[in-house]
Design an enzyme around this catalytic site. Sequence first.
Site, PDB file in Angstrom:
ATOM      1  N   GLU A  79       0.824  -1.216   0.000  1.00 38.55           N
ATOM      2  CA  GLU A  79       0.000   0.000   0.000  1.00 38.55           C
ATOM      3  C   GLU A  79       0.857   1.265   0.000  1.00 38.55           C
ATOM      4  O   GLU A  79       0.393   2.341   0.372  1.00 38.55           O
ATOM      5  CB  GLU A  79      -0.954   0.018   1.206  1.00 38.55           C
ATOM      6  CG  GLU A  79      -1.933  -1.144   1.265  1.00 38.55           C
ATOM      7  CD  GLU A  79      -2.949  -1.154   0.123  1.00 38.55           C
ATOM      8  OE1 GLU A  79      -2.955  -0.215  -0.700  1.00 38.55           O
ATOM      9  OE2 GLU A  79      -3.716  -2.124   0.055  1.00 38.55           O
ATOM     10  N   HIS A 105      -7.239  -2.746  10.077  1.00 42.24           N
ATOM     11  CA  HIS A 105      -8.527  -3.413   9.820  1.00 42.24           C
ATOM     12  C   HIS A 105      -9.344  -3.544  11.108  1.00 42.24           C
ATOM     13  O   HIS A 105      -9.552  -4.662  11.596  1.00 42.24           O
ATOM     14  CB  HIS A 105      -8.275  -4.819   9.248  1.00 42.24           C
ATOM     15  CG  HIS A 105      -7.447  -4.863   8.009  1.00 42.24           C
ATOM     16  ND1 HIS A 105      -6.786  -6.003   7.588  1.00 42.24           N
ATOM     17  CD2 HIS A 105      -7.171  -3.906   7.079  1.00 42.24           C
ATOM     18  CE1 HIS A 105      -6.129  -5.751   6.460  1.00 42.24           C
ATOM     19  NE2 HIS A 105      -6.340  -4.486   6.139  1.00 42.24           N
ATOM     20  N   GLU A 139     -16.979  12.348  23.016  1.00 43.97           N
ATOM     21  CA  GLU A 139     -15.705  12.956  22.619  1.00 43.97           C
ATOM     22  C   GLU A 139     -15.423  12.869  21.115  1.00 43.97           C
ATOM     23  O   GLU A 139     -14.480  13.490  20.630  1.00 43.97           O
ATOM     24  CB  GLU A 139     -14.535  12.355  23.413  1.00 43.97           C
ATOM     25  CG  GLU A 139     -14.115  10.988  22.968  1.00 43.97           C
ATOM     26  CD  GLU A 139     -12.745  10.588  23.531  1.00 43.97           C
ATOM     27  OE1 GLU A 139     -12.122  11.389  24.242  1.00 43.97           O
ATOM     28  OE2 GLU A 139     -12.322   9.482  23.230  1.00 43.97           O
ATOM     29  N   HIS A 152      -2.651   2.490   8.375  1.00 41.80           N
ATOM     30  CA  HIS A 152      -3.771   1.706   7.847  1.00 41.80           C
ATOM     31  C   HIS A 152      -3.938   0.435   8.663  1.00 41.80           C
ATOM     32  O   HIS A 152      -2.941  -0.197   9.023  1.00 41.80           O
ATOM     33  CB  HIS A 152      -3.514   1.357   6.374  1.00 41.80           C
ATOM     34  CG  HIS A 152      -4.450   0.320   5.834  1.00 41.80           C
ATOM     35  ND1 HIS A 152      -5.805   0.531   5.726  1.00 41.80           N
ATOM     36  CD2 HIS A 152      -4.240  -0.942   5.388  1.00 41.80           C
ATOM     37  CE1 HIS A 152      -6.367  -0.549   5.228  1.00 41.80           C
ATOM     38  NE2 HIS A 152      -5.452  -1.475   5.016  1.00 41.80           N
ATOM     39  N   HIS A 193     -13.093  -3.150   4.201  1.00 35.68           N
ATOM     40  CA  HIS A 193     -11.643  -3.411   4.268  1.00 35.68           C
ATOM     41  C   HIS A 193     -11.004  -2.870   5.554  1.00 35.68           C
ATOM     42  O   HIS A 193     -10.374  -3.615   6.289  1.00 35.68           O
ATOM     43  CB  HIS A 193     -10.968  -2.814   3.022  1.00 35.68           C
ATOM     44  CG  HIS A 193      -9.494  -3.059   2.951  1.00 35.68           C
ATOM     45  ND1 HIS A 193      -8.835  -3.396   1.794  1.00 35.68           N
ATOM     46  CD2 HIS A 193      -8.534  -3.008   3.905  1.00 35.68           C
ATOM     47  CE1 HIS A 193      -7.550  -3.565   2.047  1.00 35.68           C
ATOM     48  NE2 HIS A 193      -7.340  -3.326   3.322  1.00 35.68           N
TER      49      HIS A 193
HETATM   50 ZN   LIG Z   1      -5.605  -3.504   4.438  1.00 37.43          ZN
END
Ligand SMILES: [Zn+2]
Length: 270
Positions: A116, A141, A169, A139, A210
């Site tokens: 990525e 999941h 919050e 990134h 994802h």
């Molecule tokens: Zn991912």
Amino acid sequence: MKDILSMPVVVELIRTVTNMYAHGWDERNGGNVSVMLDEGTLGEFLDLNRVLRRIPTGFEAPELEGKYFLVTGTGKYFKNVQYEPEQNLGIVRLRDGGRNAELLWGFTDGGKFTSEFPAHMMSHAARLQIDPENRVVMHCHPNNLIAMTFVHSLDEREFTRTLWQMETECIVVFPEGVNVLPWMLCGTNEIGEATAEKMRTARLVVWSQHGIYGAGKDLDETFGLIETAEKAAEIYMKIAHLPRINTITDQQMHQLEQRFGIKAREGYLD
Ligand SMILES: [Zn+2]
């Protein structure tokens, strides 16, 4: 030269990805993190003229020419980073308008940066235009944010308002809201460009079915953003099937704006 494994940002990244794994956000080789490094500081730990390998990136990012990044490796498991950091992490410098990366440290088993990488670098470039202090792209999941993308509208205003309503919050932590991409093929320049575009207006971008991307000034801020959004999504998944008889009203959100000196995204509150 000082020991690179004693460099504060390296220590902090190892602690952060270990914690991300412990939160269940990074099964198997899931998740990736990149941190832009300061050249002067890095020079105390590495000989910046000693290039180990040149690795093509497959994209262009002229804004990041000559910039240094600490980044997690492709196919690597976050749970292993603390035990073999030099194999699972790398430090690269972008060259040739971003088309090549010079490896200065890490990926000792011949590996390379996360698949990525385009989404990370394009997001760094986009965030730096909005916030020159931005250093981190993350990134992962998280279960409940992913679950929410199966049962909630993907409209960004509606998705954001639901998260804000789940915990007081939230609007204070991410007043600009959460942007949302529909399902797209991951690992491509296309999803990288789409993510970067969404990063222009928010530090959080959900990838439907994802996971999520976060950006921030440091690892704590970025982790905290994702942690807060994920907690809100968890509460939503606990109550979504039940009649809701109380909520946080827009009037109360406006009180939070005043109390904490933040401004909710334009048009997101009535
Ligand atoms: Zn991912």
